[in-house]
Design an enzyme around this catalytic site. Structure first.
Site, PDB file in Angstrom:
ATOM      1  N   ARG A  80      38.514  85.941  15.872  1.00 44.63           N
ATOM      2  CA  ARG A  80      37.405  85.766  16.820  1.00 44.63           C
ATOM      3  C   ARG A  80      37.813  84.882  17.985  1.00 44.63           C
ATOM      4  NH1 ARG A  80      31.908  86.165  17.115  1.00 44.63           N
ATOM      5  NH2 ARG A  80      31.769  87.071  15.033  1.00 44.63           N
ATOM      6  N   GLU A 121      46.222  91.095  -0.178  1.00 50.90           N
ATOM      7  CA  GLU A 121      45.352  90.894  -1.343  1.00 50.90           C
ATOM      8  C   GLU A 121      45.878  91.725  -2.510  1.00 50.90           C
ATOM      9  OE1 GLU A 121      42.716  90.376  -4.271  1.00 50.90           O
ATOM     10  OE2 GLU A 121      42.835  89.107  -2.480  1.00 50.90           O
ATOM     11  N   ALA A 156      32.613  89.166  -4.138  1.00 45.59           N
ATOM     12  CA  ALA A 156      31.863  88.061  -4.742  1.00 45.59           C
ATOM     13  C   ALA A 156      32.117  88.013  -6.240  1.00 45.59           C
ATOM     14  CB  ALA A 156      30.369  88.221  -4.461  1.00 45.59           C
ATOM     15  N   CYS A 181      31.530  85.714  -8.216  1.00 50.16           N
ATOM     16  CA  CYS A 181      30.406  85.051  -8.883  1.00 50.16           C
ATOM     17  C   CYS A 181      29.365  86.053  -9.365  1.00 50.16           C
ATOM     18  CB  CYS A 181      29.739  84.057  -7.939  1.00 50.16           C
ATOM     19  SG  CYS A 181      30.826  82.748  -7.355  1.00 50.16           S
ATOM     20  N   HIS A 211      31.213  92.196   0.259  1.00 50.00           N
ATOM     21  CA  HIS A 211      30.450  91.869   1.460  1.00 50.00           C
ATOM     22  C   HIS A 211      30.795  92.811   2.605  1.00 50.00           C
ATOM     23  CE1 HIS A 211      29.010  88.328  -0.537  1.00 50.00           C
ATOM     24  NE2 HIS A 211      30.213  87.786  -0.634  1.00 50.00           N
ATOM     25  N   TYR A 212      32.086  92.992   2.848  1.00 49.90           N
ATOM     26  CA  TYR A 212      32.561  93.886   3.902  1.00 49.90           C
ATOM     27  C   TYR A 212      33.747  94.678   3.361  1.00 49.90           C
ATOM     28  CZ  TYR A 212      29.869  90.906   7.066  1.00 49.90           C
ATOM     29  OH  TYR A 212      28.858  90.199   7.671  1.00 49.90           O
ATOM     30  N   ARG A 270      37.175  94.203  13.177  1.00 50.50           N
ATOM     31  CA  ARG A 270      37.691  92.868  13.483  1.00 50.50           C
ATOM     32  C   ARG A 270      39.170  92.846  13.831  1.00 50.50           C
ATOM     33  NH1 ARG A 270      34.268  88.783   9.449  1.00 50.50           N
ATOM     34  NH2 ARG A 270      32.228  89.373  10.302  1.00 50.50           N
TER      35      ARG A 270
END
Length: 447
Positions: A26, A37, A45, A47, A65-66, A75
């Protein structure tokens, strides 16, 4: 650094790693940002895995999430999944990807390797059906195996063990929980943990406290848990005895480890090696209550660490102040929150402490269906400074534990809490909020 395009490599695509990568991109759109990864998902997530097992979360993709494509296309981050960083030097990483090894050079390296489950060397721990939950693939495998299990052992009574146990009961499984300590949830004091234990037993969890697991029995697949006190038939076992920072790559790089054996960082998330940062569960930080180095692997802090590292890589000057160790979970209907130091922790650190526990209601007495809530406050005897709080109840725990969490870094006293201008309305709180009542009782003990 290399003159020209800044090359940033992030190892680990969890929340902290993607937070760092996104922040760099950004602020420096022209930077070449690569993320490696080892699993098949980023920005996920972990959790939420217990709630995936219990069916509260309907599918695996809801814990992401994305997507990888979002980061690549929206991005401009070069994300590599199923990519394991096997080695690293002072300006490169060696990545195993698609059956091949490839070298990538970097100007800035961000370690976001997270934490890995602790697996004690118990005989039989390698048997099929003894599971840990680190990533979404682990969750998917566990969910599939649960379909063929009726009696399930949970080894460890911390947050993950508690959440797994609740969700297994929701599935109709018989749950046996084994904890070698005298009470579950070691971050709580004994008197507070007892309240949680009653809730578990009420919902059918078979608790085995002060009972150390010494063996897992079975042929190729686990079929029993053997402790110092007995043998118990099971179809599946979840290991939830804790986590430790995954520092393998950091140690290959020769990075300094801190007192907690996590990677030492300064307040800007820089490590002991120039242009190498560490964020999230692999990184050590400062406890704002004690002022000492600490390691508290929780998601909100991990995300902020990534934000701070990414900002500094891009040329800003932002510090991560530290943490107080705020956490919340639930056991069936009971909400459980804690922040700062427990009484036991404070005493181990040689604080002269005074504490109080009170029981109250969450609403005005005349308003329908007030719920019970228990508040425990811990303070320093001489100064009256708040050291921590524990709150358990059937509603309103989050707001109250967050109130104390916001006060702790400011060195607030019990008197400050008593005079805090907390909101009041009959559906939400009595005129004398349970926090204020606890503070008032503790002030009497202090003076």
């Amino acid at each position: 650094m290399t003159v020209g395009t800044l090359r940033v490599v992030v190892v680990g695509g969890g929340a902290s790693g993607m937070s760092a990568a996104s922040r760099v991109k950004r602020l420096l759109p022209e930077a070449d940002v690569k993320v490696f990864e080892r699993s098949g998902f980023v920005s996920y997530a972990p959790c939420g895995i217990p709630y995936l097992l219990g069916g509260v979360v309907g599918s695996l993709d809801k814990l992401v999430h994305y997507s990888v494509d979002f980061f690549r296309e929206r991005r401009g981050i070069d994300v590599h999944v199923h990519a394991s960083v096997e080695d690293a030097g002072k300006d490169y990483v060696e990545v195993s990807e698609g059956g091949r090894s490839k070298r990538y050079d970097w100007d800035v390296l961000v370690l976001a390797t997270g934490a890995r489950p602790v697996v004690p060397p118990i005989p039989g721990v390698e048997l099929e059906g003894v599971l840990t939950l680190r990533n979404l693939e682990d969750g998917a495998k566990a969910k599939e195996m649960l379909a063929r299990a009726e009696r399930v052992g949970v080894v460890g009574g911390g947050y993950i063990g508690l959440e797994v146990a609740e969700n297994l009961v929701r599935l109709g499984k018989k749950v046996l929980m084994f904890e070698m300590l005298p009470h579950i949830m070691p971050t709580l004091d004994h008197d507070v943990a007892k309240r949680v234990e009653r809730e578990l037993v009420e919902y059918g969890v078979e608790l085995h406290l002060s009972e150390k697991v010494v063996e897992f029995g079975g042929g190729e697949r686990v079929s029993r848990v053997v402790t110092e006190k007995g043998s118990y038939d099971v179809d599946l076992v979840f290991m939830a005895v804790g986590v430790r920072p995954d520092t393998a790559l950091a140690e290959r790089l020769g990075l300094k480890l801190g007192e907690t054996r996590a990677v030492w960082t300064d307040s800007r998330m820089r490590t002991s090696l120039e242009n190498v940062y560490a964020v999230g569960d692999v990184a050590e930080t400062v406890n704002l209550v004690t002022g000492k180095r600490d390691w508290i692997p929780l998601a909100p802090a991990a995300n902020k660490m990534g934000f701070v590292a990414g900002s500094n890589i891009a040329g800003m000057d932002i510090e991560f102040p530290g943490v107080v160790g705020t956490a919340i979970t639930k056991a069936f209907g009971l909400e459980i929150g804690r922040t700062g130091l427990s009484e036991a922790q404070a005493k181990r650190l040689d604080y002269d402490v005074v504490s109080v526990s009170i029981s109250a209601k969450t609403r005005a007495g005349y308003y329908p269906e007030p719920k019970a809530i228990k508040v425990k406050l811990v303070a320093e005897a001489e100064s009256g400074r708040l050291l921590g709080a524990q709150v358990v109840g059937y509603e309103g725990v989050l707001a109250r534990i967050n109130t104390v969490a916001a006060l702790l870094p400011r060195g607030a006293t019990v008197r400050d809490l008593f005079f805090a201008d907390l909101a009041y309305a009959p559906p939400f709180a009595p005129v004398w909020d349970p926090l204020v009542v606890a503070a008032r009782v503790l002030m009497k003990k202090l003076h």
